[in-house]
Design a protein around this motif. Structure first.
Motif, short mmCIF file in Angstrom:
data_model
loop_
_atom_site.label_atom_id
_atom_site.label_comp_id
_atom_site.label_asym_id
_atom_site.label_seq_id
_atom_site.Cartn_x
_atom_site.Cartn_y
_atom_site.Cartn_z
N TYR A 97 0.52 -1.24 0.06
CA TYR A 97 0.13 -0.06 0.02
C TYR A 97 0.94 1.56 -0.17
N ALA A 98 2.04 1.39 0.69
CA ALA A 98 2.30 2.88 0.92
C ALA A 98 3.60 3.02 -0.33
N LEU A 99 4.22 2.25 -0.91
CA LEU A 99 5.51 2.24 -2.29
C LEU A 99 3.83 2.19 -3.45
N HIS A 100 3.15 2.03 -3.24
CA HIS A 100 2.36 1.91 -4.53
C HIS A 100 1.17 3.65 -4.22
N ASN A 101 1.18 4.15 -2.94
CA ASN A 101 0.45 5.80 -3.36
C ASN A 101 1.96 6.62 -3.48
N TYR A 102 2.96 6.09 -2.96
CA TYR A 102 4.34 6.75 -3.15
C TYR A 102 4.18 7.15 -4.67
N LEU A 103 4.15 5.69 -5.38
CA LEU A 103 4.67 5.83 -7.21
C LEU A 103 3.53 6.15 -7.07
N ARG A 104 2.15 6.35 -7.07
CA ARG A 104 1.47 7.39 -7.71
C ARG A 104 1.80 8.56 -7.75
N THR A 105 2.38 9.15 -6.99
CA THR A 105 2.15 10.58 -6.45
C THR A 105 4.00 11.02 -7.32
N ARG A 106 4.65 10.23 -8.28
CA ARG A 106 6.10 10.56 -8.87
C ARG A 106 5.41 9.19 -10.02
N GLN A 107 4.15 9.70 -11.05
CA GLN A 107 4.35 9.18 -12.12
C GLN A 107 4.94 9.76 -13.42
N ASP A 108 5.56 11.07 -12.57
CA ASP A 108 7.11 11.93 -13.88
C ASP A 108 7.94 10.77 -13.97
N LEU A 109 8.27 9.84 -12.67
CA LEU A 109 9.40 9.29 -12.88
C LEU A 109 9.25 7.79 -12.94
N THR A 110 8.02 7.15 -13.16
CA THR A 110 7.80 5.79 -12.77
C THR A 110 7.08 5.57 -13.84
N GLN A 111 7.27 4.08 -13.80
CA GLN A 111 5.79 3.95 -15.11
C GLN A 111 5.99 2.06 -14.63
N THR A 112 4.76 1.85 -13.83
CA THR A 112 4.05 1.20 -13.24
C THR A 112 3.55 -0.37 -14.27
N VAL A 113 4.03 -1.65 -14.08
CA VAL A 113 3.66 -3.11 -15.03
C VAL A 113 3.06 -3.56 -13.98
N ASP A 114 1.56 -4.32 -13.93
CA ASP A 114 1.23 -5.25 -13.30
C ASP A 114 1.63 -6.62 -14.06
N ILE A 115 2.14 -6.77 -13.25
CA ILE A 115 2.38 -8.45 -13.81
C ILE A 115 1.24 -10.01 -13.48
N ASN A 116 0.43 -9.49 -12.68
CA ASN A 116 -0.66 -10.07 -12.74
C ASN A 116 -1.31 -10.10 -13.08
N GLY A 119 -3.68 -11.98 -19.19
CA GLY A 119 -3.37 -12.11 -20.11
C GLY A 119 -2.58 -12.34 -20.39
N HIS A 120 -1.18 -11.52 -19.45
CA HIS A 120 0.01 -11.65 -19.90
C HIS A 120 0.28 -12.57 -19.26
N ILE A 121 -0.39 -12.72 -18.89
CA ILE A 121 0.46 -14.42 -17.41
C ILE A 121 0.43 -15.35 -18.28
N ASP A 122 -0.97 -15.40 -19.16
CA ASP A 122 -0.98 -16.46 -19.97
C ASP A 122 -0.52 -16.45 -21.01
N GLU A 123 -0.29 -15.50 -22.13
CA GLU A 123 0.97 -15.52 -23.26
C GLU A 123 1.58 -15.84 -22.82
N ASP A 124 2.74 -14.82 -21.28
CA ASP A 124 3.58 -15.08 -20.93
C ASP A 124 4.06 -17.34 -20.78
N ILE A 125 3.01 -17.53 -20.51
CA ILE A 125 3.00 -19.14 -20.32
C ILE A 125 3.11 -19.90 -21.77
#
Length: 192
Positions: A97-116, A119-125
């Motif tokens: 929670y704390a990391l996620h909230n902080y990253l939301r305030t720094r979208q100018d520096l970050t890119q978040t990818v939800d590996i869960n 669709g992505h998991i099935d294709e990778d597998i």
């Protein structure tokens, strides 16, 4: 530990860290907070010279498992990439929670990818499974087996768990009778 790993890869950086740790600020750096440590051991050293091979990629796996304040560490590391844009960070973490909230305030520096994202998991597998099936085929272990048909069943059986697929192929690569073992792995619980 991070400074040590970078020092292992670059002798000039190792010498600079050694100088800092032998200098008058040694106790302040060793006992200081994470911001001071990052500034002294990374930002100041890497800013002083252009001789280091750039870009520098810092990889932190499982930030959520780091001792202490993960958010403080993340803030300190992001301060470095603001100061030295040639430094890149690649961080993995479970959703905290704390990391996620902080990253939301720094979208100018970050890119978040939800590996869960399913669709992505099935294709990778699927890609992994087909590649591993091809390896078994090339090794002559899949005689008279339709690898595409089995691949799809393996992907479905994995149920979005990449570790399941990886374990199956570690098992199959050691198998003396891949067809028998593959059939057994993919049979219903009743053995059908």
């Amino acid at each position: 530990m991070l400074a040590y790993q970078i020092a292992e890869a670059n002798a000039d950086y190792a010498n600079a860290v050694r100088d800092v740790l032998r200098g008058p600020a040694k106790d302040d750096v060793l006992k200081g907070n994470i911001n001071m440590q990052c500034k002294e051991l990374f930002e100041n050293i890497l800013n002083q010279t252009s001789e280091y091979p750039f870009p520098v990629l810092i990889v932190i796996d499982a930030l959520d498992e780091c001792a202490g304040s993960q958010t403080a560490l993340l803030k300190a590391l992001l301060a470095i990439i603001v100061a030295i844009p040639r430094i890149k960070l690649f961080i993995t973490s479970r959703h905290a929670y704390a990391l996620h909230n902080y990253l939301r305030t720094r979208q100018d520096l970050t890119q978040t990818v939800d590996i869960n994202a399913v669709g992505h998991i099935d294709e990778d597998i699927r890609l992994y499974t087909k590649a591993r099936m091809k390896e078994l085929e090339e090794d002559g272990k899949l005689e008279n087996i339709s690898s595409d048909e089995y691949a799809e069943v393996l992907v479905n059986r994995a149920a979005n768990l990449f570790i399941w697929s990886a374990t199956v192929f570690r098992y199959l690569e050691r198998s003396a009778n891949v067809k028998r073992d593959l059939t057994m792995l993919l049979s219903d619980e009743d053995g059908k």
